[in-house]
Design an enzyme around this catalytic site. Sequence first.
Site, short mmCIF file in Angstrom:
data_model
loop_
_atom_site.label_atom_id
_atom_site.label_comp_id
_atom_site.label_asym_id
_atom_site.label_seq_id
_atom_site.Cartn_x
_atom_site.Cartn_y
_atom_site.Cartn_z
N ARG A 92 -7.51 -7.13 -8.32
CA ARG A 92 -8.22 -8.41 -8.46
C ARG A 92 -9.69 -8.12 -8.66
NH1 ARG A 92 -11.01 -7.70 -3.79
NH2 ARG A 92 -9.83 -6.98 -1.99
N GLU A 94 -2.59 5.34 8.39
CA GLU A 94 -3.28 6.23 7.48
C GLU A 94 -4.22 7.12 8.28
OE1 GLU A 94 -4.81 4.60 3.55
OE2 GLU A 94 -6.64 4.90 4.72
N HIS A 107 -14.85 -2.36 9.25
CA HIS A 107 -14.16 -2.26 7.96
C HIS A 107 -14.47 -3.40 7.01
CE1 HIS A 107 -12.12 1.18 9.58
NE2 HIS A 107 -11.85 0.47 10.65
N LYS A 152 0.82 -1.21 0.00
CA LYS A 152 0.00 0.00 0.00
C LYS A 152 0.86 1.26 0.00
CE LYS A 152 -3.81 -2.42 0.23
NZ LYS A 152 -3.20 -3.70 -0.16
#
Lengths: 504, 504, 165, 165
Positions: free
Chosen positions: B295, B201, B236, B116
């Site tokens: 994907r 983040e 999440h 990431k």
Amino acid sequence: MFNKVLIANRGEIAVRILRACRELGMQTVAVYSEADRHALHVRYADEAYLLGGAQSRDSYLRGDKIIEIARKCGAGAIHPGYGFLAERADFAQACQDAGLAFIGPRPSAIAAMGDKAVARATVTRAGVPVVPGTEGEGSLRDDELLQLAPQIGFPLLIKATAGGGGKGMREVRFLEEMPGLLNAARREAEASFGDGNVYLEKLVEGARHIEIQILADEHGNVVHLGERECSLQRRHQKLLEESPSPFVGENEELRQRMGEVAVRAAQAVHYVNAGTIEFLVDKDKNFYFLEMNTRLQVEHPVTELVTGLDIVKEQIRIARGRHLRYQQSDVRMNGWAIECRINAEDPYNNFLPSTGRISHSILPTGPGVRVDTGVFPGFEISPYYDSLISKLIVWGETRAEAILRMRRALEEYKIVGVRTNIPFHQNLMDSHRFMGGQFDTRFVEERFSMDAPEEGRGSRPEIAAIFATLVAHRETQLAAHVIRRGERDTSNWKWLSRWERLQR
Amino acid sequence: MFNKVLIANRGEIAVRILRACRELGMQTVAVYSEADRHALHVRYADEAYLLGGAQSRDSYLRGDKIIEIARKCGAGAIHPGYGFLAERADFAQACQDAGLAFIGPRPSAIAAMGDKAVARATVTRAGVPVVPGTEGEGSLRDDELLQLAPQIGFPLLIKATAGGGGKGMREVRFLEEMPGLLNAARREAEASFGDGNVYLEKLVEGARHIEIQILADEHGNVVHLGERECSLQRRHQKLLEESPSPFVGENEELRQRMGEVAVRAAQAVHYVNAGTIEFLVDKDKNFYFLEMNTRLQVEHPVTELVTGLDIVKEQIRIARGRHLRYQQSDVRMNGWAIECRINAEDPYNNFLPSTGRISHSILPTGPGVRVDTGVFPGFEISPYYDSLISKLIVWGETRAEAILRMRRALEEYKIVGVRTNIPFHQNLMDSHRFMGGQFDTRFVEERFSMDAPEEGRGSRPEIAAIFATLVAHRETQLAAHVIRRGERDTSNWKWLSRWERLQR
Amino acid sequence: MKYVTTIGEREFLVEIVDDNTVIVDGVTFLVDFDSAGSQPVYSMLVDGRSYEAYVYPAEDSLQVLLHGTLYTANVEDEREKRLRASAGSRVAERGEYYLKAPMPGLVVTVPVKEGQAVERGDVLLILESMKMQNELKSPRAGKVGRVRVKPGDSVEQRQTLLSVV
Amino acid sequence: MKYVTTIGEREFLVEIVDDNTVIVDGVTFLVDFDSAGSQPVYSMLVDGRSYEAYVYPAEDSLQVLLHGTLYTANVEDEREKRLRASAGSRVAERGEYYLKAPMPGLVVTVPVKEGQAVERGDVLLILESMKMQNELKSPRAGKVGRVRVKPGDSVEQRQTLLSVV
């Protein structure tokens, strides 16, 4: 304006209509026979009322009771589905007299189109070509029909005046067999529609059965939604339908011409709501009006999948007095749809109906697959109603994709408890003539066999032999096990555990 | 060119890919763990090979074994689905080295986007805005992360570098709780992806999670297929997705701008095949790159239903070297699609996973309803894999129609044997905020409750009381009946019939 | 355990060695065979190939419905087979055939009379069920024996309607 | 047969007169009640209105899942109810609470110690199952009793993990 709809039907179509009502935010009322207490339409409706015994004449044909229930529970409209009371002008009239909206055409249009002979006369006047047959009065006696038959010529068809769906229909090859067949047709028509009247029609050979779906509002607007190919039939029962028709194919001019004629036929009887004009199309693409079905058709989903319209919702909107939301130029056909009618009948045993309790089922799901059904594991398929278990409908970008998708869906579909015609459809999907779009209304009966799969289909006798041997072996082992214990009474397993306890 | 595809996955997505292959006329190969011998993907495939034990690390994560099976059985391509090996660059590389087509992006693109931190750096260089976070090296140690955290500011998120789907993700409100949460996140990431690396983040508050589906061929063509709204999440984990997003709505300019940025992000890594760029969108419609999923996504069907494209088939066509069949201007969104993820978890008991054998099931069917599932009556939901039982997806002309359709589909859907989150979705469909499109990524956790249905929903305690009383009454009667006979051993009915025989 | 399994004209010698090994006509197959959730649906992996079939018990045989094709299989163990072989040729199609109602329904017509000669495929009786008139045909040539029902009778499933001698 | 059925704060007096008649708080309803193919799904028509519900047995109560709403119902027959009333107030929340594994899984952490005081909602144990870490919380305040598992243990469904006294 009505907000509660009574659905005067059962099975998959009752569920289909219920869903449309619910998705329009309407209250739903089911009616049911004693055989259908556990049916999905009863379970899914907001309200459900018992009509009477399992026989249709004691339940789903009891228009008087149905209207009484609608009034008592405050339903403002009745949707008749197909079959039963759907094409009975007297019932539509009785609804109207009781202040109930009938979700379908006006009684006068049902009467005009419902009597096939009157229908033919009416559309002929509107310039629509018809197949030669006994026009004029619909209720001819046997002696009159026998007299007219040679003028029409053989082979011909005896058809139920009130009918549809192949019920009360017989094919006559020569005059001598006609009296017996008239008898049989009248009996079946009486049993199915409560009306034993029949008429005669020339049998167009090598013909295709192609029909046009129309929608008409109360304000004079009529549009057609393209054609459906319905030539794959057995004993005049449709088995598979598709839209578009591979015979019409890219011939947009033919499609529009048939569509316009269909619209003209509907206008000839001031038609309102959804309806279907059936045509026979010969090899030279001449088409003849066959009849108009003044109701929702079993095969309406194929049109829905290619046009993106929800025909049942449109029916309800029309019945509420709305204007059509589409002009002819807004209607576009996209891709290809095929419907297989999954019936409880054994294709390896002369298509005999099969009854019993569905003990297990796996539905095909995933992209492009739609199933319309009223059954579920635990439901009993009774001998009282028709053998339609479900409709398996697929959409594809092209006809080839739709066929491949239908193949995989048929392979996935498992139903345990009754025999079904799924293997018939599997064989059909593998047939070269079907793939090539080369078939007429006689194809299934005359040129298709379950016994001789076409070459290219994988025959796997050695695999079948292993399956059979392993199943037989298991049973032998199990039986031997039990006999060794010297006990066969009561359930084996129960007994064994009991026996083992005693030995401790 | 390959004609046989090995599907390196299980559950609904393995079935989904199998169907696409079959509909393209390709041979299919399934792989399975010891827990999945009876799974649908094994039953539906042409070939099936055992990988190993139930634990993923012994089966679905065994890339070496999977490649060996593919070579032995002559498969020319591997489709990884989502999860498991889908985003492992080393696996994609190993496929390539073994001469197998990997149906997905090139290893370099997986590596670039899979880490990431590298991903964020890459897209930043391409001019795509990103959420503040720990950029640069992905494999920071705990002490480094703890040091960087105050610079980013709280609240912040710990996210798995290799991850996706909320696994290995933790929200941190203040520095003191961070060490423990880092620990937990690394452990979960290790268990899920075999890689314990994490990054930090900034948590954008009041944010929406909106993602863009893209398709890219080997010839440099990239198109986007519009957006998906994925803000409805719990821990999440996405629970419900729709396309279009009610937040983007009629704002075609925003849609195109996000689409263009997504295409640019894909081009930055020379992306090939299907992929998704996830954005956070704040209240002022500023959007930030979150990550790219290299994907197929769980939620791809909502895009399929509004665009009419079959994304899995497009993936296979792309992997076969074909040009995209569509330019950007050919892609049109029509109507509205919603997907509910049906999980085996109890919404009334803290969403705890529920395991067990599915003994009975009624699927919702009919117009506009699609179910993607890998389970069936008789299948065992085991604790080894995730809790997704099926995806219920509906299409409607408008969002309102889609919601009404989803409501009726959820009400129809019956699953017996495990608890499911269907009631959660039913409550969501009735929530005024959901109906109004007024929700962000915190909505489910912070402003939604199963206990306090909003007003307007019919509460029916007296009906529930009658149900409960009748069930209790039945059980009491049954128990009394048995005790009166003075026998409780062995099956009651067996015993009774035996007892009755003895009395004769 | 060795079996001789006949499908149509073909005979297969099937030896069941253990739960996962089957030898068919000398060729060894690795099999994984099990009921697929609900009988009579079975799943079988044979050397990695995945098959699913319905296996229905029928009179003296098993019907295997595999990928849209129906195979009628006769399974005998080797000993039975040898006994039968030594006793002479295959059992002839002899004895009385009892026509039983395949489903509940109403007898519409009985187009044959007791003692009448019939050919294979001749209609013996018309039964109304599920709103259809169903023709029940003779599976072989013979003479009609006792007719036990008349038009208008309601009959139960499996009820004997008439016989062909 | 008369029952007192409690849902939340509301008490319903439900009299079952016969198979089709139920009186609730003095109002008579015509009911048609049956299992809908498979327990615990039931179908009920009440004065023509059609309802479908799951009815799950739970400890000392029945859970009724009706149209997306869960009702927890206590059903007592009238005699029981009178006995209980004369014995005093409702049974207090007393006795040991045993935390059982709701599903098979792996114990990740046990953040409490024996003897530790806990509040309602405190996390007692984290169990990994279906690739999720699941927090098992205390249903009431109390003291942690015996802890029978430790991190790393595999546990079966319904296995007792610890108790709260």
